[in-house]
Design a protein around this motif. Structure first.
Motif, PDB file in Angstrom:
ATOM      1  N   SER A   1       0.816  -1.224   0.000  1.00  0.00           N
ATOM      2  CA  SER A   1       0.000   0.000   0.000  1.00  0.00           C
ATOM      3  C   SER A   1       0.848   1.271   0.000  1.00  0.00           C
ATOM      4  O   SER A   1       0.330   2.355  -0.259  1.00  0.00           O
ATOM      5  CB  SER A   1      -0.954   0.015   1.194  1.00  0.00           C
ATOM      6  N   ASN A   2       2.147   1.145   0.270  1.00  0.00           N
ATOM      7  CA  ASN A   2       3.055   2.293   0.270  1.00  0.00           C
ATOM      8  C   ASN A   2       4.028   2.240  -0.906  1.00  0.00           C
ATOM      9  O   ASN A   2       5.048   2.911  -0.893  1.00  0.00           O
ATOM     10  CB  ASN A   2       3.862   2.328   1.571  1.00  0.00           C
ATOM     11  N   THR A   3       3.718   1.402  -1.896  1.00  0.00           N
ATOM     12  CA  THR A   3       4.616   1.168  -3.015  1.00  0.00           C
ATOM     13  C   THR A   3       4.134   1.875  -4.271  1.00  0.00           C
ATOM     14  O   THR A   3       2.938   1.880  -4.575  1.00  0.00           O
ATOM     15  CB  THR A   3       4.733  -0.352  -3.286  1.00  0.00           C
ATOM     16  N   PHE A   4       5.105   2.443  -4.990  1.00  0.00           N
ATOM     17  CA  PHE A   4       4.840   3.111  -6.256  1.00  0.00           C
ATOM     18  C   PHE A   4       5.756   2.483  -7.291  1.00  0.00           C
ATOM     19  O   PHE A   4       6.943   2.293  -7.044  1.00  0.00           O
ATOM     20  CB  PHE A   4       5.082   4.612  -6.135  1.00  0.00           C
ATOM     21  N   VAL A   5       5.193   2.131  -8.438  1.00  0.00           N
ATOM     22  CA  VAL A   5       5.931   1.400  -9.460  1.00  0.00           C
ATOM     23  C   VAL A   5       6.196   2.268 -10.685  1.00  0.00           C
ATOM     24  O   VAL A   5       5.371   3.094 -11.057  1.00  0.00           O
ATOM     25  CB  VAL A   5       5.186   0.108  -9.893  1.00  0.00           C
ATOM     26  N   ALA A   6       7.359   2.042 -11.268  1.00  0.00           N
ATOM     27  CA  ALA A   6       7.699   2.635 -12.561  1.00  0.00           C
ATOM     28  C   ALA A   6       7.411   1.564 -13.598  1.00  0.00           C
ATOM     29  O   ALA A   6       7.969   0.466 -13.527  1.00  0.00           O
ATOM     30  CB  ALA A   6       9.166   3.040 -12.601  1.00  0.00           C
ATOM     31  N   VAL A   7       6.514   1.864 -14.522  1.00  0.00           N
ATOM     32  CA  VAL A   7       6.122   0.887 -15.538  1.00  0.00           C
ATOM     33  C   VAL A   7       6.324   1.475 -16.928  1.00  0.00           C
ATOM     34  O   VAL A   7       6.250   2.685 -17.120  1.00  0.00           O
ATOM     35  CB  VAL A   7       4.654   0.430 -15.372  1.00  0.00           C
ATOM     36  N   ASP A   8       6.570   0.582 -17.898  1.00  0.00           N
ATOM     37  CA  ASP A   8       6.684   1.024 -19.282  1.00  0.00           C
ATOM     38  C   ASP A   8       5.287   1.073 -19.902  1.00  0.00           C
ATOM     39  O   ASP A   8       4.278   0.852 -19.221  1.00  0.00           O
ATOM     40  CB  ASP A   8       7.657   0.145 -20.069  1.00  0.00           C
ATOM     41  N   ASP A   9       5.208   1.339 -21.181  1.00  0.00           N
ATOM     42  CA  ASP A   9       3.917   1.473 -21.861  1.00  0.00           C
ATOM     43  C   ASP A   9       3.096   0.186 -21.839  1.00  0.00           C
ATOM     44  O   ASP A   9       1.879   0.222 -21.987  1.00  0.00           O
ATOM     45  CB  ASP A   9       4.118   1.921 -23.313  1.00  0.00           C
ATOM     46  N   SER A  10       3.773  -0.950 -21.646  1.00  0.00           N
ATOM     47  CA  SER A  10       3.074  -2.244 -21.566  1.00  0.00           C
ATOM     48  C   SER A  10       2.781  -2.656 -20.138  1.00  0.00           C
ATOM     49  O   SER A  10       2.403  -3.803 -19.892  1.00  0.00           O
ATOM     50  CB  SER A  10       3.920  -3.334 -22.238  1.00  0.00           C
ATOM     51  N   GLU A  11       2.981  -1.733 -19.189  1.00  0.00           N
ATOM     52  CA  GLU A  11       2.749  -1.984 -17.763  1.00  0.00           C
ATOM     53  C   GLU A  11       3.739  -2.976 -17.156  1.00  0.00           C
ATOM     54  O   GLU A  11       3.466  -3.589 -16.128  1.00  0.00           O
ATOM     55  CB  GLU A  11       1.306  -2.435 -17.492  1.00  0.00           C
ATOM     56  N   VAL A  12       4.904  -3.146 -17.782  1.00  0.00           N
ATOM     57  CA  VAL A  12       5.958  -3.982 -17.208  1.00  0.00           C
ATOM     58  C   VAL A  12       6.660  -3.167 -16.126  1.00  0.00           C
ATOM     59  O   VAL A  12       7.076  -2.025 -16.362  1.00  0.00           O
ATOM     60  CB  VAL A  12       6.967  -4.436 -18.283  1.00  0.00           C
ATOM     61  N   VAL A  13       6.774  -3.747 -14.931  1.00  0.00           N
ATOM     62  CA  VAL A  13       7.410  -3.064 -13.809  1.00  0.00           C
ATOM     63  C   VAL A  13       8.927  -3.036 -14.024  1.00  0.00           C
ATOM     64  O   VAL A  13       9.563  -4.081 -14.162  1.00  0.00           O
ATOM     65  CB  VAL A  13       7.057  -3.759 -12.476  1.00  0.00           C
ATOM     66  N   MET A  14       9.481  -1.822 -14.040  1.00  0.00           N
ATOM     67  CA  MET A  14      10.925  -1.643 -14.233  1.00  0.00           C
ATOM     68  C   MET A  14      11.628  -1.296 -12.926  1.00  0.00           C
ATOM     69  O   MET A  14      12.836  -1.442 -12.806  1.00  0.00           O
ATOM     70  CB  MET A  14      11.170  -0.549 -15.259  1.00  0.00           C
ATOM     71  N   GLY A  15      10.857  -0.819 -11.956  1.00  0.00           N
ATOM     72  CA  GLY A  15      11.402  -0.441 -10.666  1.00  0.00           C
ATOM     73  C   GLY A  15      10.284  -0.031  -9.739  1.00  0.00           C
ATOM     74  O   GLY A  15       9.131   0.083 -10.156  1.00  0.00           O
ATOM     75  N   TYR A  16      10.645   0.165  -8.480  1.00  0.00           N
ATOM     76  CA  TYR A  16       9.641   0.614  -7.518  1.00  0.00           C
ATOM     77  C   TYR A  16      10.291   1.308  -6.344  1.00  0.00           C
ATOM     78  O   TYR A  16      11.491   1.184  -6.092  1.00  0.00           O
ATOM     79  CB  TYR A  16       8.751  -0.537  -7.060  1.00  0.00           C
ATOM     80  N   VAL A  17       9.472   2.068  -5.632  1.00  0.00           N
ATOM     81  CA  VAL A  17       9.907   2.745  -4.417  1.00  0.00           C
ATOM     82  C   VAL A  17       8.808   2.578  -3.368  1.00  0.00           C
ATOM     83  O   VAL A  17       7.620   2.595  -3.691  1.00  0.00           O
ATOM     84  CB  VAL A  17      10.217   4.240  -4.682  1.00  0.00           C
ATOM     85  N   VAL A  18       9.235   2.374  -2.125  1.00  0.00           N
ATOM     86  CA  VAL A  18       8.324   2.278  -0.986  1.00  0.00           C
ATOM     87  C   VAL A  18       8.557   3.507  -0.117  1.00  0.00           C
ATOM     88  O   VAL A  18       9.691   3.769   0.304  1.00  0.00           O
ATOM     89  CB  VAL A  18       8.567   0.990  -0.171  1.00  0.00           C
ATOM     90  N   VAL A  19       7.489   4.270   0.137  1.00  0.00           N
ATOM     91  CA  VAL A  19       7.564   5.481   0.942  1.00  0.00           C
ATOM     92  C   VAL A  19       6.686   5.302   2.172  1.00  0.00           C
ATOM     93  O   VAL A  19       5.480   5.056   2.045  1.00  0.00           O
ATOM     94  CB  VAL A  19       7.094   6.717   0.140  1.00  0.00           C
TER      95      VAL A  19
END
Length: 151
Positions: free
Chosen positions: A53-71
């Motif tokens: 619930s505290n995670t934000f994902v970096a995704v490409d145009d196909s919604e593939v997760v390339m990275g994430y950050v937890v705040v």
């Protein structure tokens, strides 16, 4: 690339990304035995489940997760970028996103890493973070380095 709130359907991708990043990037400074022990314990998967619930994902145009950050409050708790996607600005964008989220909550961003994680140390310093303190972690035998960012 876009950054969005993680959802439960991202859980599997986040767990696989975490294991891959830890295996590839952490073995050099933590050692193979410690990394393998951590991964086989399930602790990496537990972190994803605990903080979705505290995670934000970096995704490409196909919604593939390339990275994430937890705040969590003022803390950038975890930030991981696929080794294949590193040095493309994804980490910098995730870190900036986290900083802005924390600032919008009127808090001062903080984070920590191991002193032997020179890749992370250099990345944070390059992105305008300052070392606030260092302390020995007797449980792991490492020195933890704490960072903060003023603006």
């Amino acid at each position: 690339m876009k950054i969005r709130q993680a959802n439960l359907s991202d859980t599997h991708s986040l767990k696989e990304l975490s294991k891959h990043v830890i295996s590839v990037c952490y073995t050099g400074f933590m050692g193979e035995e410690m990394v393998n022990g951590y991964l086989s314990s399930g602790a990496s998967d537990d972190e994803v489940d605990k903080h979705i619930s505290n995670t934000f994902v970096a995704v490409d145009d196909s919604e593939v997760v390339m990275g994430y950050v937890v705040v969590i409050d003022d803390l950038v708790h975890i930030m991981m970028v696929s080794p294949e996607q590193q040095r493309k600005g994804i980490g910098a964008r995730l870190l900036s996103f986290a900083e802005n989220k924390i600032h919008n909550d009127n808090l001062k961003p903080t984070l920590e890493t191991f002193e032997t994680n020179t890749q992370a140390m250099n990345f944070y310093l390059k992105n305008g973070w300052s070392i606030s303190r260092k302390e020995s972690d007797p449980d792991f035998g490492f020195v933890r380095v704490f960072f903060d960012k003023e603006n």
